[in-house]
Design a protein around this motif. Structure first.
Motif, PDB file in Angstrom:
ATOM      1  N   ALA A  84      -9.115   9.424   2.688  1.00 36.43           N
ATOM      2  CA  ALA A  84      -7.781   8.826   2.776  1.00 36.43           C
ATOM      3  C   ALA A  84      -7.096   8.977   1.420  1.00 36.43           C
ATOM      4  CB  ALA A  84      -7.877   7.358   3.181  1.00 36.43           C
ATOM      5  N   ILE A  85      -6.185   9.931   1.329  1.00 34.33           N
ATOM      6  CA  ILE A  85      -5.550  10.288   0.062  1.00 34.33           C
ATOM      7  C   ILE A  85      -4.114   9.762   0.060  1.00 34.33           C
ATOM      8  CG2 ILE A  85      -4.889  12.188  -1.465  1.00 34.33           C
ATOM      9  CD1 ILE A  85      -7.047  13.873   0.056  1.00 34.33           C
ATOM     10  N   ILE A  86      -3.786   9.025  -0.972  1.00 33.70           N
ATOM     11  CA  ILE A  86      -2.407   8.550  -1.131  1.00 33.70           C
ATOM     12  C   ILE A  86      -1.861   9.153  -2.425  1.00 33.70           C
ATOM     13  CG2 ILE A  86      -0.876   6.573  -1.267  1.00 33.70           C
ATOM     14  CD1 ILE A  86      -2.953   4.950   0.186  1.00 33.70           C
ATOM     15  N   GLN A  87      -0.890  10.018  -2.266  1.00 36.10           N
ATOM     16  CA  GLN A  87      -0.289  10.746  -3.389  1.00 36.10           C
ATOM     17  C   GLN A  87       1.131  10.239  -3.610  1.00 36.10           C
ATOM     18  OE1 GLN A  87      -0.549  15.033  -3.082  1.00 36.10           O
ATOM     19  NE2 GLN A  87       1.315  15.312  -4.275  1.00 36.10           N
ATOM     20  N   ALA A  88       1.496  10.050  -4.870  1.00 39.69           N
ATOM     21  CA  ALA A  88       2.827   9.543  -5.177  1.00 39.69           C
ATOM     22  C   ALA A  88       3.895  10.487  -4.636  1.00 39.69           C
ATOM     23  CB  ALA A  88       2.986   9.380  -6.682  1.00 39.69           C
ATOM     24  N   ALA A  89       4.781   9.973  -3.810  1.00 42.23           N
ATOM     25  CA  ALA A  89       5.939  10.772  -3.382  1.00 42.23           C
ATOM     26  C   ALA A  89       6.894  10.970  -4.549  1.00 42.23           C
ATOM     27  CB  ALA A  89       6.639  10.079  -2.216  1.00 42.23           C
ATOM     28  N   ASP A  90       7.022   9.939  -5.393  1.00 37.80           N
ATOM     29  CA  ASP A  90       7.820  10.005  -6.613  1.00 37.80           C
ATOM     30  C   ASP A  90       6.877   9.818  -7.788  1.00 37.80           C
ATOM     31  OD1 ASP A  90       9.476   9.729  -8.773  1.00 37.80           O
ATOM     32  OD2 ASP A  90      10.749   8.179  -7.895  1.00 37.80           O
ATOM     33  N   PRO A  91       6.598  10.860  -8.567  1.00 35.44           N
ATOM     34  CA  PRO A  91       5.632  10.759  -9.655  1.00 35.44           C
ATOM     35  C   PRO A  91       6.084   9.873 -10.804  1.00 35.44           C
ATOM     36  CG  PRO A  91       6.726  12.891  -9.703  1.00 35.44           C
ATOM     37  CD  PRO A  91       7.145  12.223  -8.435  1.00 35.44           C
ATOM     38  N   GLU A  92       7.339   9.424 -10.782  1.00 39.48           N
ATOM     39  CA  GLU A  92       7.842   8.521 -11.816  1.00 39.48           C
ATOM     40  C   GLU A  92       7.605   7.055 -11.465  1.00 39.48           C
ATOM     41  OE1 GLU A  92       9.112   9.753 -14.691  1.00 39.48           O
ATOM     42  OE2 GLU A  92       8.528  11.688 -13.829  1.00 39.48           O
ATOM     43  N   ARG A  93       6.978   6.787 -10.332  1.00 38.25           N
ATOM     44  CA  ARG A  93       6.729   5.415  -9.891  1.00 38.25           C
ATOM     45  C   ARG A  93       5.244   5.200  -9.644  1.00 38.25           C
ATOM     46  NH1 ARG A  93       9.849   5.140  -4.594  1.00 38.25           N
ATOM     47  NH2 ARG A  93       8.917   3.045  -4.536  1.00 38.25           N
ATOM     48  N   ASP A  94       4.826   3.923  -9.627  1.00 41.88           N
ATOM     49  CA  ASP A  94       3.451   3.576  -9.288  1.00 41.88           C
ATOM     50  C   ASP A  94       3.141   4.015  -7.854  1.00 41.88           C
ATOM     51  OD1 ASP A  94       3.017   1.969 -11.752  1.00 41.88           O
ATOM     52  OD2 ASP A  94       4.491   0.639 -10.834  1.00 41.88           O
ATOM     53  N   VAL A  95       1.902   4.432  -7.639  1.00 41.61           N
ATOM     54  CA  VAL A  95       1.486   4.721  -6.263  1.00 41.61           C
ATOM     55  C   VAL A  95       1.387   3.406  -5.485  1.00 41.61           C
ATOM     56  CG1 VAL A  95      -0.199   5.854  -4.780  1.00 41.61           C
ATOM     57  CG2 VAL A  95       0.220   6.748  -7.082  1.00 41.61           C
ATOM     58  N   PHE A  96       0.650   2.444  -6.016  1.00 37.29           N
ATOM     59  CA  PHE A  96       0.625   1.079  -5.487  1.00 37.29           C
ATOM     60  C   PHE A  96       1.266   0.163  -6.517  1.00 37.29           C
ATOM     61  CE2 PHE A  96      -2.742   2.756  -2.853  1.00 37.29           C
ATOM     62  CZ  PHE A  96      -2.800   1.946  -1.726  1.00 37.29           C
ATOM     63  N   LYS A  97       2.206  -0.668  -6.097  1.00 34.69           N
ATOM     64  CA  LYS A  97       2.751  -1.713  -6.959  1.00 34.69           C
ATOM     65  C   LYS A  97       2.513  -3.050  -6.284  1.00 34.69           C
ATOM     66  CE  LYS A  97       6.682  -3.109  -9.778  1.00 34.69           C
ATOM     67  NZ  LYS A  97       8.055  -2.764 -10.231  1.00 34.69           N
ATOM     68  N   ILE A  98       1.576  -3.814  -6.851  1.00 32.92           N
ATOM     69  CA  ILE A  98       1.167  -5.088  -6.265  1.00 32.92           C
ATOM     70  C   ILE A  98       1.804  -6.221  -7.067  1.00 32.92           C
ATOM     71  CG2 ILE A  98      -0.777  -6.581  -5.701  1.00 32.92           C
ATOM     72  CD1 ILE A  98      -2.533  -4.031  -5.672  1.00 32.92           C
ATOM     73  N   THR A  99       2.623  -7.027  -6.409  1.00 31.73           N
ATOM     74  CA  THR A  99       3.259  -8.163  -7.069  1.00 31.73           C
ATOM     75  C   THR A  99       2.875  -9.484  -6.408  1.00 31.73           C
ATOM     76  OG1 THR A  99       5.254  -7.817  -5.717  1.00 31.73           O
ATOM     77  CG2 THR A  99       5.209  -6.795  -7.897  1.00 31.73           C
ATOM     78  N   ALA A 100       1.952  -9.447  -5.465  1.00 29.90           N
ATOM     79  CA  ALA A 100       1.505 -10.651  -4.757  1.00 29.90           C
ATOM     80  C   ALA A 100       0.081 -10.995  -5.166  1.00 29.90           C
ATOM     81  CB  ALA A 100       1.577 -10.434  -3.247  1.00 29.90           C
ATOM     82  N   ASN A 101      -0.314 -12.229  -4.923  1.00 26.15           N
ATOM     83  CA  ASN A 101      -1.687 -12.655  -5.143  1.00 26.15           C
ATOM     84  C   ASN A 101      -2.557 -12.288  -3.938  1.00 26.15           C
ATOM     85  OD1 ASN A 101      -0.750 -13.829  -7.522  1.00 26.15           O
ATOM     86  ND2 ASN A 101      -0.507 -15.849  -6.587  1.00 26.15           N
ATOM     87  N   ASN A 102      -3.870 -12.224  -4.192  1.00 26.59           N
ATOM     88  CA  ASN A 102      -4.861 -12.091  -3.119  1.00 26.59           C
ATOM     89  C   ASN A 102      -4.645 -10.842  -2.264  1.00 26.59           C
ATOM     90  OD1 ASN A 102      -6.026 -14.649  -3.853  1.00 26.59           O
ATOM     91  ND2 ASN A 102      -4.316 -15.635  -2.810  1.00 26.59           N
ATOM     92  N   VAL A 103      -4.530  -9.727  -2.941  1.00 24.35           N
ATOM     93  CA  VAL A 103      -4.407  -8.428  -2.276  1.00 24.35           C
ATOM     94  C   VAL A 103      -5.706  -7.646  -2.493  1.00 24.35           C
ATOM     95  CG1 VAL A 103      -3.207  -6.202  -2.296  1.00 24.35           C
ATOM     96  CG2 VAL A 103      -1.908  -8.337  -2.508  1.00 24.35           C
ATOM     97  N   THR A 104      -6.174  -6.983  -1.454  1.00 21.16           N
ATOM     98  CA  THR A 104      -7.338  -6.104  -1.553  1.00 21.16           C
ATOM     99  C   THR A 104      -6.907  -4.669  -1.273  1.00 21.16           C
ATOM    100  OG1 THR A 104      -8.957  -7.798  -0.912  1.00 21.16           O
ATOM    101  CG2 THR A 104      -9.575  -5.506  -0.537  1.00 21.16           C
ATOM    102  N   VAL A 105      -7.308  -3.746  -2.160  1.00 21.64           N
ATOM    103  CA  VAL A 105      -7.089  -2.309  -1.959  1.00 21.64           C
ATOM    104  C   VAL A 105      -8.447  -1.638  -2.076  1.00 21.64           C
ATOM    105  CG1 VAL A 105      -5.971  -0.221  -2.793  1.00 21.64           C
ATOM    106  CG2 VAL A 105      -4.751  -2.408  -2.911  1.00 21.64           C
ATOM    107  N   SER A 106      -8.882  -0.969  -1.018  1.00 21.29           N
ATOM    108  CA  SER A 106     -10.246  -0.448  -1.013  1.00 21.29           C
ATOM    109  C   SER A 106     -10.347   0.860  -0.237  1.00 21.29           C
ATOM    110  CB  SER A 106     -11.190  -1.477  -0.382  1.00 21.29           C
ATOM    111  OG  SER A 106     -12.524  -1.031  -0.398  1.00 21.29           O
ATOM    112  N   GLY A 107     -11.004   1.843  -0.855  1.00 21.95           N
ATOM    113  CA  GLY A 107     -11.407   3.053  -0.147  1.00 21.95           C
ATOM    114  C   GLY A 107     -10.411   4.186  -0.152  1.00 21.95           C
ATOM    115  N   PHE A 108      -9.592   4.319  -1.215  1.00 20.02           N
ATOM    116  CA  PHE A 108      -8.558   5.350  -1.243  1.00 20.02           C
ATOM    117  C   PHE A 108      -8.715   6.297  -2.430  1.00 20.02           C
ATOM    118  CE2 PHE A 108      -6.615   1.772   1.014  1.00 20.02           C
ATOM    119  CZ  PHE A 108      -6.202   2.406   2.172  1.00 20.02           C
TER     120      PHE A 108
END
Length: 335
Positions: free
Chosen positions: A99-123
């Motif tokens: 499961a590959i997630i590539q930045a559509a815009d390389p000038e921005r974060d791929v994931f931007k997390i601003t909330a609490n209690n988030v899980t990101v796994s397996g990418f």
């Protein structure tokens, strides 16, 4: 109308009002009415959403309810993702190569997390040339089992607490993990590597830092491997951290403590790469370095500079007035 019938009708009306109110409250807290088994035809927020190749992960994030799970099937997804509510986003097979997630815009974060209690796994997370594979300003987040490569920052933790970064493969980023003004985080069981200083310089860049802490206290760095960066681990203005059982191997500068106090550096393997000392301590007090080796039962070499006092040190010790170590990010970094 008899009183008995009036009471029955009144009771019925009250029950209708009660159930309508409960349904309204339930909907306004994420519209979590029933689990959604497929990403197709999403009309309301759902507890679980599956994303298949060709679907939009961001749309699934927007539609899943708080506390829900987005499960992503194998494929290449070109997106920049914003997460502003607690949720889990996981790959179906829990194998980052699928499961590959590539930045559509390389000038921005791929994931931007601003909330609490988030899980990101397996990418497999890649392609943010000037930002982060994962940027996190939330707290209580879990970033586990991912591969992060070819980003400016693999993971950037900013003003954030109680996060776990565990069992990630972090390769060929300018910075592996960067903690800024963040406390009580755990960085454990991650593998950091870079092509190496000379190979990267040919491309006009380089792997700058494996693990970097700036203004970050009370964090634990445990059982990580950091290989062939310009600086393996750097602590700047960061105190009361624990570095235990890490392997810091063949980096130009291995470990630096600058304006950092009361840290415990215990039982690490520190194999020098370019610079002649394993550990640099500068303007830092009350640090404890014990049980560390230079590999193959070799003592580590420690140099400490002006205004570094009350440190408990082992190995070959050198008192230098001004040890030379460029500050990460300075203009003369590559000189």
């Amino acid at each position: 109308m008899p009183l008995k019938k009036i009471n029955i009708k009144l009771t019925f009306v009250l029950l209708l009002i009660f159930f309508a109110s409960m349904l309204y409250i339930f909907n306004t807290n994420g519209n979590c009415i029933y689990p959604q088994k497929s990403f197709e035809n999403i009309n309301n927020s759902s507890i679980n959403i599956d994303v298949h190749s060709g679907d939009s992960i961001q749309q699934a994030i927007d539609n899943v309810c708080s506390g829900g799970t987005v499960t992503v099937y194998s494929g290449l997804y070109k997106e920049n993702l914003a997460i502003d509510k607690p949720l889990s986003i996981i790959s179906k097979e829990r194998k980052h190569e699928n499961a590959i997630i590539q930045a559509a815009d390389p000038e921005r974060d791929v994931f931007k997390i601003t909330a609490n209690n988030v899980t990101v796994s397996g990418f497999n997370i890649t392609g943010s040339q000037n930002k982060s594979g994962i940027y996190c300003s939330g707290s209580g987040c879990n970033i586990t089992g991912n591969k992060l490569s070819y980003n400016m920052y693999g993971i950037y933790i900013n003003n954030s607490n109680r996060n776990t970064q565990d069992n990630n493969e972090i390769n060929d980023n300018f910075f592996g993990i960067y903690l800024n003004n963040s406390t009580n985080n755990q960085v454990s069981n991650n593998n950091f590597s870079c092509l190496g200083l000379i190979a990267k310089l040919d491309n006009g860049g380089g792997g700058i830092g494996g693990i970097c802490l700036e203004d970050s206290n009370n964090n634990r760095l445990i059982n990580n491997t950091i290989l062939k960066y310009w600086e393996g681990i750097n602590l700047t203005n960061s105190s009361n951290n624990e570095l235990n059982n890490n392997s810091i191997l063949d980096n130009y500068f291995s470990l630096s403590l600058i304006n950092s106090n009361n840290n415990k550096v215990l039982n690490n393997i520190i194999v020098k790469g370019g610079y002649s000392f394993s550990v640099i301590i500068y303007h830092s007090q009350n640090n404890t370095l014990q049980g560390n080796t230079g590999g193959l039962n070799t003592e580590i070499k420690v140099t400490y500079g002006f205004n570094s006092t009350n440190n408990t040190l082992e190995g070959e010790i050198d008192n230098a007035d001004e040890p030379i170590t460029p500050k990460i990010g300075s203009e003369d970094f590559w000189v």
